[in-house]
Design an enzyme around this catalytic site. Sequence first.
Site, PDB file in Angstrom:
ATOM      1  N   GLU A 441      61.965   9.901  17.625  1.00 14.17           N
ATOM      2  CA  GLU A 441      63.309  10.699  17.796  1.00 14.17           C
ATOM      3  C   GLU A 441      64.237  10.515  16.755  1.00 14.17           C
ATOM      4  O   GLU A 441      65.442  10.140  16.997  1.00 14.17           O
ATOM      5  CB  GLU A 441      63.789  10.160  19.509  1.00 14.17           C
ATOM      6  CG  GLU A 441      64.970  11.354  19.756  1.00 14.17           C
ATOM      7  CD  GLU A 441      64.445  12.734  19.757  1.00 14.17           C
ATOM      8  OE1 GLU A 441      63.391  13.175  20.160  1.00 14.17           O
ATOM      9  OE2 GLU A 441      65.239  13.670  19.059  1.00 14.17           O
TER      10      GLU A 441
HETATM   11  C1  LIG Z   1      53.664   7.933  19.389  1.00 15.36           C
HETATM   12  C2  LIG Z   1      54.411   8.890  18.651  1.00 15.36           C
HETATM   13  C3  LIG Z   1      55.018   9.994  19.219  1.00 15.36           C
HETATM   14  C4  LIG Z   1      55.753  11.123  18.600  1.00 15.36           C
HETATM   15  N1  LIG Z   1      56.233  12.133  19.471  1.00 15.36           N
HETATM   16  C5  LIG Z   1      56.638  13.277  18.624  1.00 15.36           C
HETATM   17  C6  LIG Z   1      56.840  14.515  19.347  1.00 15.36           C
HETATM   18  O1  LIG Z   1      56.596  14.671  20.493  1.00 15.36           O
HETATM   19  N2  LIG Z   1      57.123  15.504  18.587  1.00 15.36           N
HETATM   20  C7  LIG Z   1      57.375  15.403  17.271  1.00 15.36           C
HETATM   21  O2  LIG Z   1      57.518  16.406  16.596  1.00 15.36           O
HETATM   22  N3  LIG Z   1      57.081  14.255  16.678  1.00 15.36           N
HETATM   23  C8  LIG Z   1      56.744  13.243  17.243  1.00 15.36           C
HETATM   24  N4  LIG Z   1      56.502  11.870  16.617  1.00 15.36           N
HETATM   25  C9  LIG Z   1      56.727  11.989  15.341  1.00 15.36           C
HETATM   26  C10 LIG Z   1      58.115  11.068  14.913  1.00 15.36           C
HETATM   27  O3  LIG Z   1      59.102  11.511  15.306  1.00 15.36           O
HETATM   28  C11 LIG Z   1      57.981  10.725  13.535  1.00 15.36           C
HETATM   29  O4  LIG Z   1      57.025   9.722  13.274  1.00 15.36           O
HETATM   30  C12 LIG Z   1      59.448   9.995  12.937  1.00 15.36           C
HETATM   31  O5  LIG Z   1      60.186  10.922  13.089  1.00 15.36           O
HETATM   32  C13 LIG Z   1      59.040   9.320  11.545  1.00 15.36           C
HETATM   33  O6  LIG Z   1      58.478  10.151  10.885  1.00 15.36           O
HETATM   34  P1  LIG Z   1      57.292   9.619   9.761  1.00 15.36           P
HETATM   35  O7  LIG Z   1      56.338   9.102  10.680  1.00 15.36           O
HETATM   36  O8  LIG Z   1      56.820  10.981   9.080  1.00 15.36           O
HETATM   37  O9  LIG Z   1      57.883   8.887   8.984  1.00 15.36           O
HETATM   38  P2  LIG Z   1      58.393   8.936   7.363  1.00 15.36           P
HETATM   39  O10 LIG Z   1      59.662  10.022   7.369  1.00 15.36           O
HETATM   40  O11 LIG Z   1      57.652   9.068   6.499  1.00 15.36           O
HETATM   41  O12 LIG Z   1      59.417   7.539   7.320  1.00 15.36           O
HETATM   42  C14 LIG Z   1      58.679   6.402   6.755  1.00 15.36           C
HETATM   43  C15 LIG Z   1      59.774   5.185   6.452  1.00 15.36           C
HETATM   44  O13 LIG Z   1      60.811   5.744   5.509  1.00 15.36           O
HETATM   45  C16 LIG Z   1      62.066   5.852   6.059  1.00 15.36           C
HETATM   46  N5  LIG Z   1      62.584   6.969   5.585  1.00 15.36           N
HETATM   47  C17 LIG Z   1      62.344   8.211   5.643  1.00 15.36           C
HETATM   48  N6  LIG Z   1      63.377   8.981   4.984  1.00 15.36           N
HETATM   49  C18 LIG Z   1      64.220   8.366   4.755  1.00 15.36           C
HETATM   50  C19 LIG Z   1      65.500   8.294   3.981  1.00 15.36           C
HETATM   51  N7  LIG Z   1      65.703   9.720   3.671  1.00 15.36           N
HETATM   52  N8  LIG Z   1      66.271   7.182   3.886  1.00 15.36           N
HETATM   53  C20 LIG Z   1      65.797   6.401   4.354  1.00 15.36           C
HETATM   54  N9  LIG Z   1      64.952   6.067   4.919  1.00 15.36           N
HETATM   55  C21 LIG Z   1      64.045   6.896   5.006  1.00 15.36           C
HETATM   56  C22 LIG Z   1      61.948   5.781   7.706  1.00 15.36           C
HETATM   57  O14 LIG Z   1      63.041   5.349   8.366  1.00 15.36           O
HETATM   58  C23 LIG Z   1      60.689   5.045   7.807  1.00 15.36           C
HETATM   59  O15 LIG Z   1      60.985   3.808   7.871  1.00 15.36           O
HETATM   60  C24 LIG Z   1      55.817  10.979  17.263  1.00 15.36           C
HETATM   61  C25 LIG Z   1      55.357   9.997  16.552  1.00 15.36           C
HETATM   62  C26 LIG Z   1      54.715   9.000  17.281  1.00 15.36           C
HETATM   63  C27 LIG Z   1      54.162   7.772  16.389  1.00 15.36           C
END
Ligand SMILES: Cc1cc2nc3c(=O)[nH]c(=O)nc-3n(C[C@H](O)[C@H](O)[C@H](O)COP(=O)(O)OP(=O)(O)OC[C@H]3O[C@@H](n4cnc5c(N)ncnc54)[C@H](O)[C@@H]3O)c2cc1C
Length: 600
Positions: A441
């Site tokens: 989220e």
């Molecule tokens: C168990 C689980 C349930 C989930 N449920 C859902 C769901 O129901 N629906 C859905 O759509 N998604 C869902 N997600 C996805 C979740 O919302 C994403 O994992 C989350 O938004 C982070 O995206 P990412 O994993 O690609 O990490 P990334 O975006 O790759 O981020 C990696 C790191 O980089 C940092 N970062 C990224 N961009 C920036 C920036 N511009 N500036 C500073 N820091 C940055 C982040 O804070 C993080 O620390 C779920 C994930 C999990 C693990």
Amino acid sequence: MAEYTPPLRDIKFVLSNIVDLAGLASLEGFEHSDPDTVFGALDEGGRFMAEVVAPTNAIGDKEGSVLSEDGVVVTPEAFKAVYKSYVEAGWGAVPFPPEFGGHGFPWVVGLSIQEMLAASNMAFSLNPMLTQGAIEAVLLHGSEELQAVYLEKLITAEWSGTMCLTESQAGSDLGVVRTKAMPQDDGTYRITGQKIFITWGDHDLADNVIHLVLARTPDGKPGTKGLSMFLVPKVLVNADGSLGDTNDVTVVSLEHKLGIHASPTCVLAFGDNEGSIGYLVGEEFEGMKNMFTMMNSARLSVGLQGLAISERAYQDALQYAQERKQGRAVGTEPGTNSLIIEHPDVRRMLMTQRAYIEAMRSLIYTNAEAMDVALNHPDEEARREAMELADLLTPLSKAWPTDLGVELTSLAIQVFGGMGYVEEAGVAQHYRDARIAPIYEGTNGIQAMDLVGRKLPLRGGEVVRGFIQRMADIDTELADAGEELASIRSGMKEGIAVLTDATMWLAQRGMENINDALAAATPYLRLFSTVTGGWFMARQALAAHTALNNGSAGDEYLQAKIVTARFYAEQLLPQAAGLLGAVKGGAEVLFEIEPGMLGV
Ligand SMILES: Cc1cc2nc3c(=O)[nH]c(=O)nc-3n(C[C@H](O)[C@H](O)[C@H](O)COP(=O)(O)OP(=O)(O)OC[C@H]3O[C@@H](n4cnc5c(N)ncnc54)[C@H](O)[C@@H]3O)c2cc1C
């Protein structure tokens, strides 16, 4: 392992003294939300969660949800009866409009039921939480036809919902979503693409799963502005409301996770065969904007998970500390084997959990109340002010409780000592489950950037300045309360000074060097939340102080409330000052080492 005891007294205290529940009941549509009715519903909800849902928490963790060979998600056996009872009791309907079968209570009342549900079984609670998001999407943006077909079944929880945003290349940055939506002659769309990490993306508890999907139409420009929102049912619904053919949404796989094992996290393929039929929700290209209107409540619900799981772990730790004997407490006879709760360090851990939990509850419930006022107050100015408060507090309510959820469940393990690290004791599950909440989220890093980049500048900085002033104004009341609350008064004075300093620095530095402001965002969010928590604890202490002097003398709960608020002011609130250096440190030192030099 301790059972879960719903913290009903504290929830009711917050609803009576921090949130103006009676004031909400005076708004049109909420007339039936008087405290007596609401408290009756909470008692019943608490009983249901503790007796029916909570016993399935550890079972769900061990059994997990699994994908069968024929592609069906099978949930833990114990969940089937629980979900059926949840639907029959109508707990999912609490905060939704009566015209679609809801009970029409304020959001804050729904949230207090949700707190007890999440504490009872976080993995299970994610199903109704995601359904809630789908309901809001259809309620706020769906056409009358979509509302007529889907809302009632979602509100009763006979059908569940999902939010399908994330793709492998599109996490925090949804601008690169690739899922496609091709318009058809009959006004529907064919959806094709793959979504990952979809919570409760499929399961065997409900007859239908309603996916809300972000996708790009052929004219959708690159970036978030080209995205639209679509409703894609797992099973198509016939004109008479009966279920028809399946809709080409397949579960590719389930993730193997650190925690929330019972919550199926799915990779979903849309339209691999004949194509999934989707219905546009809201206007084309307004998918992200529409998602944002639901974001406040979704983020609040995730923040609530941090609070709920901290409460559950605290209850386990408190019970263990009163059973486990080890060492001799100061002042006892030689040879005494004392309960560990008699040792100052264990007391410190328990008080830390208790104080943060009480502060978080007030913050989250106040945020929800602001959303209720923003949507339902007859006066436009009151609605605007409430919306601004909700906007400002939302990143705090999401990030702080979820970070604390990890810290406090870890502390609970610490209270158990070695047994805490052993799965059998049950407390390790809370720690594993809590770890996801700072990530989904919108990661907490993204929340911090939202606070600094979008919320501090609201109305030229007037919103944050007004809120800090409102917190500072508590000084007069604390002074009137006398010696008993003196340490709370001095703690708050110091906290407000530090928060003002940090906020002014950011306002200036954000203009001069955006990287410095972004580097400061996470420590600033922590600092802001810590001081805001202090304010809520001070208000609770004042309410308890007044009650004790007005007929409730000797009430141990109220006495404990004041001591807990003093502990917060004396031992937790001073941490805000320690964060000022990190806020003002700037980005330069973060980038002095080249990525290649960060290695060993
Ligand atoms: C168990 C689980 C349930 C989930 N449920 C859902 C769901 O129901 N629906 C859905 O759509 N998604 C869902 N997600 C996805 C979740 O919302 C994403 O994992 C989350 O938004 C982070 O995206 P990412 O994993 O690609 O990490 P990334 O975006 O790759 O981020 C990696 C790191 O980089 C940092 N970062 C990224 N961009 C920036 C920036 N511009 N500036 C500073 N820091 C940055 C982040 O804070 C993080 O620390 C779920 C994930 C999990 C693990």
